[in-house]
Design a protein around this motif. Structure first.
Motif, PDB file in Angstrom:
ATOM      1  N   ALA A  77       0.863  -1.192   0.000  1.00 38.63           N
ATOM      2  CA  ALA A  77       0.000   0.000   0.000  1.00 38.63           C
ATOM      3  C   ALA A  77       0.889   1.229   0.000  1.00 38.63           C
ATOM      4  O   ALA A  77       1.950   1.243   0.620  1.00 38.63           O
ATOM      5  CB  ALA A  77      -0.910   0.003   1.220  1.00 38.63           C
ATOM      6  N   TYR A  78       0.440   2.252  -0.708  1.00 43.91           N
ATOM      7  CA  TYR A  78       1.173   3.516  -0.812  1.00 43.91           C
ATOM      8  C   TYR A  78       0.232   4.657  -0.468  1.00 43.91           C
ATOM      9  O   TYR A  78      -0.933   4.656  -0.884  1.00 43.91           O
ATOM     10  CB  TYR A  78       1.713   3.704  -2.238  1.00 43.91           C
ATOM     11  N   ASP A  79       0.719   5.621   0.290  1.00 42.21           N
ATOM     12  CA  ASP A  79      -0.086   6.784   0.669  1.00 42.21           C
ATOM     13  C   ASP A  79      -0.214   7.735  -0.519  1.00 42.21           C
ATOM     14  O   ASP A  79       0.763   8.010  -1.212  1.00 42.21           O
ATOM     15  CB  ASP A  79       0.551   7.519   1.845  1.00 42.21           C
ATOM     16  N   LEU A  80      -1.412   8.243  -0.722  1.00 47.14           N
ATOM     17  CA  LEU A  80      -1.643   9.225  -1.779  1.00 47.14           C
ATOM     18  C   LEU A  80      -1.306  10.621  -1.269  1.00 47.14           C
ATOM     19  O   LEU A  80      -1.437  10.895  -0.069  1.00 47.14           O
ATOM     20  CB  LEU A  80      -3.107   9.178  -2.241  1.00 47.14           C
ATOM     21  N   PRO A  81      -0.900  11.513  -2.156  1.00 47.31           N
ATOM     22  CA  PRO A  81      -0.612  12.897  -1.742  1.00 47.31           C
ATOM     23  C   PRO A  81      -1.861  13.569  -1.161  1.00 47.31           C
ATOM     24  O   PRO A  81      -2.994  13.239  -1.526  1.00 47.31           O
ATOM     25  CB  PRO A  81      -0.190  13.580  -3.046  1.00 47.31           C
ATOM     26  N   ALA A  82      -1.661  14.524  -0.288  1.00 49.34           N
ATOM     27  CA  ALA A  82      -2.776  15.219   0.370  1.00 49.34           C
ATOM     28  C   ALA A  82      -3.674  15.942  -0.621  1.00 49.34           C
ATOM     29  O   ALA A  82      -4.883  16.045  -0.404  1.00 49.34           O
ATOM     30  CB  ALA A  82      -2.233  16.199   1.409  1.00 49.34           C
ATOM     31  N   ASP A  83      -3.122  16.443  -1.728  1.00 49.44           N
ATOM     32  CA  ASP A  83      -3.916  17.195  -2.705  1.00 49.44           C
ATOM     33  C   ASP A  83      -4.404  16.336  -3.867  1.00 49.44           C
ATOM     34  O   ASP A  83      -4.901  16.840  -4.868  1.00 49.44           O
ATOM     35  CB  ASP A  83      -3.120  18.395  -3.229  1.00 49.44           C
ATOM     36  N   PHE A  84      -4.338  15.030  -3.736  1.00 49.20           N
ATOM     37  CA  PHE A  84      -4.740  14.078  -4.783  1.00 49.20           C
ATOM     38  C   PHE A  84      -6.226  14.178  -5.108  1.00 49.20           C
ATOM     39  O   PHE A  84      -7.058  14.192  -4.218  1.00 49.20           O
ATOM     40  CB  PHE A  84      -4.416  12.654  -4.301  1.00 49.20           C
ATOM     41  N   LEU A  85      -6.547  14.241  -6.403  1.00 45.60           N
ATOM     42  CA  LEU A  85      -7.932  14.162  -6.862  1.00 45.60           C
ATOM     43  C   LEU A  85      -8.177  12.896  -7.667  1.00 45.60           C
ATOM     44  O   LEU A  85      -9.168  12.208  -7.472  1.00 45.60           O
ATOM     45  CB  LEU A  85      -8.303  15.379  -7.716  1.00 45.60           C
ATOM     46  N   SER A  86      -7.276  12.593  -8.623  1.00 41.45           N
ATOM     47  CA  SER A  86      -7.430  11.391  -9.437  1.00 41.45           C
ATOM     48  C   SER A  86      -6.094  10.981 -10.046  1.00 41.45           C
ATOM     49  O   SER A  86      -5.239  11.828 -10.313  1.00 41.45           O
ATOM     50  CB  SER A  86      -8.464  11.611 -10.548  1.00 41.45           C
ATOM     51  N   ALA A  87      -5.956   9.677 -10.269  1.00 43.85           N
ATOM     52  CA  ALA A  87      -4.726   9.147 -10.855  1.00 43.85           C
ATOM     53  C   ALA A  87      -4.777   9.272 -12.376  1.00 43.85           C
ATOM     54  O   ALA A  87      -5.822   9.076 -12.989  1.00 43.85           O
ATOM     55  CB  ALA A  87      -4.552   7.689 -10.465  1.00 43.85           C
ATOM     56  N   VAL A  88      -3.634   9.605 -12.953  1.00 42.80           N
ATOM     57  CA  VAL A  88      -3.482   9.609 -14.401  1.00 42.80           C
ATOM     58  C   VAL A  88      -2.692   8.371 -14.812  1.00 42.80           C
ATOM     59  O   VAL A  88      -3.140   7.585 -15.632  1.00 42.80           O
ATOM     60  CB  VAL A  88      -2.796  10.900 -14.895  1.00 42.80           C
ATOM     61  N   ARG A  89      -1.498   8.195 -14.217  1.00 39.41           N
ATOM     62  CA  ARG A  89      -0.635   7.048 -14.498  1.00 39.41           C
ATOM     63  C   ARG A  89       0.180   6.694 -13.260  1.00 39.41           C
ATOM     64  O   ARG A  89       0.464   7.541 -12.436  1.00 39.41           O
ATOM     65  CB  ARG A  89       0.362   7.376 -15.609  1.00 39.41           C
ATOM     66  N   VAL A  90       0.570   5.419 -13.213  1.00 40.46           N
ATOM     67  CA  VAL A  90       1.501   4.951 -12.195  1.00 40.46           C
ATOM     68  C   VAL A  90       2.685   4.341 -12.933  1.00 40.46           C
ATOM     69  O   VAL A  90       2.512   3.617 -13.916  1.00 40.46           O
ATOM     70  CB  VAL A  90       0.835   3.918 -11.259  1.00 40.46           C
ATOM     71  N   TYR A  91       3.889   4.685 -12.463  1.00 44.58           N
ATOM     72  CA  TYR A  91       5.124   4.187 -13.072  1.00 44.58           C
ATOM     73  C   TYR A  91       5.870   3.319 -12.064  1.00 44.58           C
ATOM     74  O   TYR A  91       6.060   3.762 -10.931  1.00 44.58           O
ATOM     75  CB  TYR A  91       6.031   5.347 -13.482  1.00 44.58           C
ATOM     76  N   PRO A  92       6.339   2.143 -12.374  1.00 40.98           N
ATOM     77  CA  PRO A  92       6.088   1.477 -13.643  1.00 40.98           C
ATOM     78  C   PRO A  92       4.620   1.091 -13.761  1.00 40.98           C
ATOM     79  O   PRO A  92       3.889   1.106 -12.771  1.00 40.98           O
ATOM     80  CB  PRO A  92       6.990   0.247 -13.580  1.00 40.98           C
ATOM     81  N   GLY A  93       4.206   0.753 -14.955  1.00 40.31           N
ATOM     82  CA  GLY A  93       2.808   0.388 -15.205  1.00 40.31           C
ATOM     83  C   GLY A  93       2.450  -0.918 -14.511  1.00 40.31           C
ATOM     84  O   GLY A  93       2.815  -1.995 -14.973  1.00 40.31           O
ATOM     85  N   VAL A  94       1.794  -0.820 -13.379  1.00 35.23           N
ATOM     86  CA  VAL A  94       1.394  -1.997 -12.603  1.00 35.23           C
ATOM     87  C   VAL A  94      -0.111  -1.950 -12.373  1.00 35.23           C
ATOM     88  O   VAL A  94      -0.730  -0.887 -12.431  1.00 35.23           O
ATOM     89  CB  VAL A  94       2.123  -2.054 -11.233  1.00 35.23           C
ATOM     90  N   HIS A  95      -0.684  -3.108 -12.102  1.00 42.36           N
ATOM     91  CA  HIS A  95      -2.099  -3.158 -11.729  1.00 42.36           C
ATOM     92  C   HIS A  95      -2.237  -2.583 -10.324  1.00 42.36           C
ATOM     93  O   HIS A  95      -1.469  -2.919  -9.426  1.00 42.36           O
ATOM     94  CB  HIS A  95      -2.606  -4.602 -11.765  1.00 42.36           C
ATOM     95  N   TYR A  96      -3.204  -1.691 -10.137  1.00 37.98           N
ATOM     96  CA  TYR A  96      -3.412  -1.085  -8.819  1.00 37.98           C
ATOM     97  C   TYR A  96      -4.886  -0.742  -8.643  1.00 37.98           C
ATOM     98  O   TYR A  96      -5.648  -0.671  -9.596  1.00 37.98           O
ATOM     99  CB  TYR A  96      -2.552   0.174  -8.645  1.00 37.98           C
ATOM    100  N   GLN A  97      -5.244  -0.525  -7.406  1.00 42.17           N
ATOM    101  CA  GLN A  97      -6.574  -0.044  -7.032  1.00 42.17           C
ATOM    102  C   GLN A  97      -6.381   1.035  -5.973  1.00 42.17           C
ATOM    103  O   GLN A  97      -5.455   0.961  -5.159  1.00 42.17           O
ATOM    104  CB  GLN A  97      -7.440  -1.159  -6.438  1.00 42.17           C
TER     105      GLN A  97
END
Length: 142
Positions: A77-97
Motif C-alpha cells: 500500500a502507498y499513501d496518496l498525496p494530500a492534494d490528490f484528486l485522481s490518478a493519471v498514471r503509475v510508473y512502472p505500469g502496474v495493476h493497482y486499485q
C-alpha cells in the motif's frame, strides 16, 4: 480586460451570465451567490478529476505505507498525496486499485504517480476559467 483571478470572481461572472448582479463577497450577497458557491466547490474538483488538464498535473514518488494490506491480491500500500484528486498514471505500469487515501498493488518497490490535484484558481488556464464560469452558470440555471 483580464479574466477572473479568484473563486469569487468566477462565481460572480457566472451570476452575471445569468442576469444577476455581480458580487465581491459571498457574505454580503444574496442566497443566489451562496448557491453558486456550493455548486462551485462541487464542480471544480469533479472537472479537475475527470479531465486531464495539463495545468492540474503533478508527478511524485509515492511513500509506501507501513504494514501490509489485509485483503485481496494486494501486498503493498502507498499513501496518496494530500492534494490528490485522481490518478493519471503509475510508473512502472502496474495493476493497482485506490481505496480511500491509499493505492494498493501486488508490487513492492518504488512507485511514481502522475495525478490531478486541486489547483488554486490563480494557476488555472484561461480556458479552464472560462469553462468553469459557463459550466457553473449552466448548473445553477438547470
Amino acid at each position: 480586460m483580464s479574466g477572473p483571478t479568484t473563486d469569487i470572481e468566477i462565481m460572480s461572472n457566472a451570476a452575471v451570465i445569468l442576469g444577476k448582479a455581480a458580487f465581491t463577497t459571498i457574505e454580503d450577497s444574496d442566497e443566489f451567490a451562496a448557491s453558486l458557491q456550493k455548486f462551485f466547490y462541487m464542480l471544480v474538483p469533479s472537472e479537475l478529476s475527470k479531465n486531464h488538464w495539463k495545468f492540474s498535473k503533478k508527478y511524485v514518488q509515492l511513500s509506501q505505507s507501513s504494514g501490509d494490506p489485509d485483503f485481496a491480491e494486494y501486498s503493498s500500500a502507498y499513501d496518496l498525496p494530500a492534494d490528490f484528486l485522481s490518478a493519471v498514471r503509475v510508473y512502472p505500469g502496474v495493476h493497482y486499485q485506490i481505496f480511500g487515501r491509499q493505492l494498493y498493488t501486488a508490487t513492492s518497490g518504488e512507485l511514481k504517480m502522475e495525478y490531478n490535484y486541486q489547483v488554486p484558481v490563480t494557476f488555472w488556464s484561461p480556458a479552464f476559467k472560462e469553462y468553469i464560469v459557463y459550466s457553473l452558470a449552466a448548473q445553477v440555471a438547470a
